[in-house]
Design a protein around this motif. Structure first.
Motif, PDB file in Angstrom:
ATOM      1  N   GLU A 513       0.839  -1.194   0.000  1.00 29.12           N
ATOM      2  CA  GLU A 513       0.000   0.000   0.000  1.00 29.12           C
ATOM      3  C   GLU A 513       0.878   1.249   0.000  1.00 29.12           C
ATOM      4  N   THR A 516      -0.103   8.675  -1.616  1.00 26.57           N
ATOM      5  CA  THR A 516       0.473   9.723  -2.456  1.00 26.57           C
ATOM      6  C   THR A 516      -0.238  11.046  -2.197  1.00 26.57           C
ATOM      7  N   LEU A 555      -6.437   8.243  -9.152  1.00 19.04           N
ATOM      8  CA  LEU A 555      -5.280   7.811  -8.384  1.00 19.04           C
ATOM      9  C   LEU A 555      -4.072   7.507  -9.274  1.00 19.04           C
ATOM     10  N   LEU A 559       0.132   6.964  -8.446  1.00 19.19           N
ATOM     11  CA  LEU A 559       0.683   5.609  -8.547  1.00 19.19           C
ATOM     12  C   LEU A 559       1.822   5.554  -9.561  1.00 19.19           C
ATOM     13  N   VAL A 562       4.959   6.777  -8.041  1.00 19.18           N
ATOM     14  CA  VAL A 562       5.571   5.743  -7.200  1.00 19.18           C
ATOM     15  C   VAL A 562       6.345   4.750  -8.065  1.00 19.18           C
ATOM     16  N   CYS A 576       1.879  -2.269  -6.332  1.00 21.91           N
ATOM     17  CA  CYS A 576       1.391  -1.382  -5.278  1.00 21.91           C
ATOM     18  C   CYS A 576      -0.073  -1.024  -5.511  1.00 21.91           C
ATOM     19  N   PHE A 577      -0.694  -0.489  -4.451  1.00 21.60           N
ATOM     20  CA  PHE A 577      -2.086  -0.039  -4.545  1.00 21.60           C
ATOM     21  C   PHE A 577      -2.269   1.135  -3.595  1.00 21.60           C
ATOM     22  N   GLU A 578      -3.325   1.878  -3.826  1.00 18.98           N
ATOM     23  CA  GLU A 578      -3.686   3.001  -2.959  1.00 18.98           C
ATOM     24  C   GLU A 578      -5.194   3.063  -2.827  1.00 18.98           C
ATOM     25  N   ALA A 601      -1.289  -0.606  -9.425  1.00 16.57           N
ATOM     26  CA  ALA A 601      -0.255  -0.443 -10.449  1.00 16.57           C
ATOM     27  C   ALA A 601       0.705  -1.624 -10.362  1.00 16.57           C
ATOM     28  N   LEU A 686      -2.518  -1.029 -15.010  1.00 18.54           N
ATOM     29  CA  LEU A 686      -3.249  -0.249 -14.014  1.00 18.54           C
ATOM     30  C   LEU A 686      -4.673  -0.744 -13.873  1.00 18.54           C
ATOM     31  N   GLU A 688      -8.459   0.622 -11.575  1.00 21.52           N
ATOM     32  CA  GLU A 688      -9.127   1.463 -10.580  1.00 21.52           C
ATOM     33  C   GLU A 688     -10.532   0.948 -10.354  1.00 21.52           C
TER      34      GLU A 688
END
Length: 803
Positions: A513, A516, A555, A559, A562, A576-578, A601, A686, A688
């Motif tokens: 996680e 950002t 987002l 991402l 990052v 990774c994720f957010e 991502a 990606l 979302e």
């Protein structure tokens, strides 16, 4: 904020050391971050007098002429070579004889300079470690004690307290405010500066005028006039007092305003009275397109939201921020109009941020100045200006205060203090503490009423008074007790439960996680297909930087930053994720919208780099699968996958998730142009999902069923179908024809190449048939399998591979 320990002790009688004072303040909520000596390593420096310039030597490379000076102390004469431009016969200055020590470990010794013996040195501020001025020697008053110790004379045996003042306590942004706190904490007597203004005969109303056009932004404006002034260097005590707190002495008039600012905490401004048109001050909003040259030499473009101090013809100062260069105090100034005002904190904050102009005055005004204390600051400064500048304070004050503010009165019950804190001191102690902090106490009322002083804007209710009592009385007096009463389990809000399930699902897949910034770079948005000027985007009016000037509409930008940061640091495998909110403006007249999203991502290898692991790279289906894993964790069923497209994904390499016809998310491969904009060498995938939309779906009904008692039967089906025909459409038809006996449909092979026509592909599924009440026969399964093949072939005009 720097506070001088010696300065504080002028207003409170205490024997506490600087460190003990700092500890007591910190324990009471006024944090002192650091206590440091004013100077270190300085000894043996004395007051010397230059009796004569005996001869001049050659010019130095810096252009200064070296002079041979005869310097006297109390009992000895010295020959000193000095290159300072301000050295002259008859002046008294800081003199370091042989054997003296200067900051930095430098020892002064006799030497020969240009063949001339030199016994010691005449020192500048910088050499003494008390300032930054190295352009000349430090000149002292003519009555400075000859041969006296410089440290004692200038008060350099001092300590500096670095006080971290919170925004709700602007009253502590002054020496007097800190001294008041120390007095209340120690019980020592507190002395307010003695203010005695000697006025002349002429009335100020006959010489000057003040008009406030906007009392909302300037509730009070006061001014005094001082005439017959002479501009000169500040006396040593004043100059050193300013140096001790990090300010640079300018002259006696300007230094008075800075001294009173630090002493009483209220900003002042001095106008050269003779430069004011019609001798009038007008407090008004700036006009659109109006400009002002401020004291720092910058031409400022103003807007009609800014408060301006003007005369009858033009602007002369930015209210509460900085004065104008056109009315600056200069060496020719003989009359000063002294301003002391209260400005709306929000207005000052907006002006300061908009112009990028941070000053000590703005810092205090935007936190809330003392509207009643401005007269004391005005009188104090007028008194000092007249004393140090040899002038006369004109009789009277121009004080525009149309709506005086009453002091709040708050009843204080001892029972409330005990209930809030758990303990309460005796009433006489409570009264003593509050009076020591500047509160008035009306004990004739029951319960007693506390009158809040104007400088304590942070106190508005009874519990605030309880806090004042306990922080002075001592937090260590609160008894340690175990909590009692019944505890009630609290259920998390639905949104937090939803976020927790998403995090658990994605971390279980091995994703990390990230968090950002909510602000993104317009240029990065342009790379991803957004127009930064679009009314749908939320643009900050006063961003911290251009790179963080738009609230993120997705987002993805964060991402990708990052991913880029990791790849540029030789970490090519990023998963990774957010979970965070995105923002849309809603267009002209519309309401802004926030949406809770989950972003994913992926780039690099699918597994960790190890000898036992395969070196397969992630692909589009990893991103799709991660998103589907989230959907499964949230209990979302019956979603459809449709081919989708957007400006920043590769054509034909993306899709979107739909539930009941509504889009709830998407996945895709980052387009080459966007990838190059982020300087990424490999493909990035990606996805979302809108958690707000998914959370609004009806909850899944959990149904339990017994474990199967009868065996299952497996059949495979391989179909040759056009490339444009989606697997999902075929799967939907297979499930519809299979009915209740078809328990599972699993895609296990997709093939193109030899044996398959161009534009076609072979797709194979594994079908599991099972009944809950019996064992299926081969005849039943074969018949059902044949019906599925026929239905799919008829609808989509596809055939079985090899048939």
């Amino acid at each position: 904020m720097k506070i001088s320990y010696r300065w504080v002790k002028e207003y409170v009688e205490t024997d506490f050391s600087a460190q003990v004072m700092a500890d007591r303040l910190t324990n009471a909520g006024i944090e002192v971050a650091e206590v440091v000596p004013l100077v270190t390593g300085l000894s043996g420096v004395v007051v010397g007098e230059v009796e004569a310039i005996e001869k001049e030597l050659s010019v130095t490379p810096a252009g200064h002429r070296l002079s041979v000076c005869r310097v006297a102390t109390r009992d000895r004469h010295y020959t000193v070579v000095c290159g300072a431009p301000n050295v002259a016969a008859g002046v008294r200055a800081a003199f370091a004889p042989p054997g003296a020590a200067l900051p930095g470990g430098q020892k002064v010794r006799a030497a020969r300079i240009r063949g001339q013996p030199s016994e010691g040195m005449l020192c500048s501020e910088k050499e003494l470690g008390i300032g930054d001025d190295a352009g000349g020697i430090l000149l002292l008053a003519s009555d400075a004690p000859l041969g006296g110790d410089l440290v004692t004379y200038l008060g350099l045996d001092d300590w500096i307290l670095e006080v971290e003042v919170t925004p709700n306590r602007p009253d502590c942004l002054s020496v007097v405010g800190v001294a008041r706190e120390v007095a209340a904490l120690t019980g020592a007597p507190f002395r307010f500066p003695v203010i005695q203004v000697k006025e002349g005969e002429r009335e100020i109303a006959a010489l000057a005028a003040v008009e406030v056009e906007d009392p909302e932004l300037c509730p009070r404006y006061a001014a005094r006039l001082i005439t017959g002034l002479s501009v000169a260097p500040s006396p040593p005590w004043l100059a050193q007092r300013l140096r001790a707190v990090g300010l640079r002495p300018v002259n006696n008039l300007v230094d008075v305003t800075n001294c009173v600012l630090w002493e009483l905490g209220h900003p002042l401004h001095a106008f050269d009275f003779d430069t004011l048109a019609q001798r009038k001050i007008v407090v008004r909003r700036a006009r659109s397109g109006e400009h002002l040259m401020t004291l720092d030499g910058q031409d400022r473009a103003l807007t009609d939201s800014m408060l301006l101090i003007a005369d009858a013809e033009r602007g002369v100062g930015l209210a509460g921020v900085m004065g104008g260069a056109n009315t600056e105090v200069t060496e020719q100034t003989t009359s000063v109009l002294l301003e002391s005002a209260y400005f709306n904190p929000g207005s000052i904050r907006r002006t300061s941020r908009s112009l990028g102009l941070a000053t000590d005055a703005a810092y205090r005004f935007e936190r809330g100045a003392d509207i009643e204390g401005l007269r004391e600051a005005l009188d104090r400064a007028a008194q000092l200006m007249a004393d140090l500048g040899g002038g006369t304070v004109v009789k009277g004050v121009l004080d525009v205060y149309p709506s005086p503010r009453p002091h709040p009165r708050i009843p204080l019950r001892l029972e409330r203090i005990r209930r809030v804190i758990g303990v309460c001191p005796p009433q006489e102690t409570v009264v003593r503490i509050l009076q020591g902090l500047g509160f008035a106490v009306d004990e004739a009322k029951d319960p007693p009423e506390i009158v809040v002083p104007s400088f304590r804007r942070d106190v508005s209710m009874e519990d605030d008074l309880a806090e004042e009592v306990i922080r002075v009385w001592g937090y260590d007096r609160i008894p340690s007790t175990l909590p009692g009463g019944s505890l009630r389990l609290v259920r998390q809000p639905a949104t937090l439960r939803l976020i927790a399930r998403v995090r658990q699902a994605l971390t279980a897949l091995g994703l990390a996680e990230v968090i950002t910034y909510s602000f993104v770079d317009p240029q990065r948005l342009r790379l991803l297909g957004w127009d930064p000027a679009s009314p749908d985007l939320m643009v900050l009016r006063n961003p911290l930087s251009q790179e963080r000037s738009i609230l993120r509409p997705a987002l993805v930008p964060g991402l990708l930053e990052v991913v880029a940061t990791n790849r540029h640091r030789q970490l090519p495998d990023v998963r990774c994720f957010e979970v965070g909110r995105t923002f849309r403006a809603g267009g002209p007249g519309g309401l802004a919208r926030e949406e809770l999203m989950a972003g994913i991502a992926l780039t690099g290898l699918r597994s960790h780099r190890a000898w036992y692991a395969e070196r397969d790279s992630v692909d589009l289906y990893d991103a799709k699968g991660a998103a589907e894993h989230v959907l499964a964790a949230l209990g979302v069923e019956g979603y459809e996958v449709r081919v989708g497209a957007s400006a920043f994904v590769e054509e034909g390499r993306s899709g979107e998730f739909r539930v009941a016809g509504e889009a709830v998310g998407w996945f895709g491969e980052l387009a080459l142009g966007a990838r190059e904009g982020y300087d990424l060498s490999g493909p990035v995938y990606l996805a979302e999902l809108s958690l707000d939309r998914l959370g609004a779906l009806p909850p899944r009904q959990i149904r339990y069923r017994t474990l199967p008692r009868f065996p299952a039967v497996q059949r495979d089906i391989a179909l040759v179908m056009p490339q444009e025909l989606t697997v999902e459409e075929v799967e939907r038809e297979i499930r519809a024809r299979g009915g209740a006996l078809l328990k599972s449909v699993m895609l296990f092979d997709v093939y193109t190449g030899k044996g398959v026509e161009a534009g076609m592909r072979s797709v194979a599924w594994s079908l599991i048939f099972q009944a809950d009440d019996r064992t299926l026969t081969d005849a039943e399964v074969n018949a059902l399998h044949a019906a599925i093949v026929e239905a799919v072939g008829t609808r989509f005009r596809v055939g079985v591979r090899g048939a």
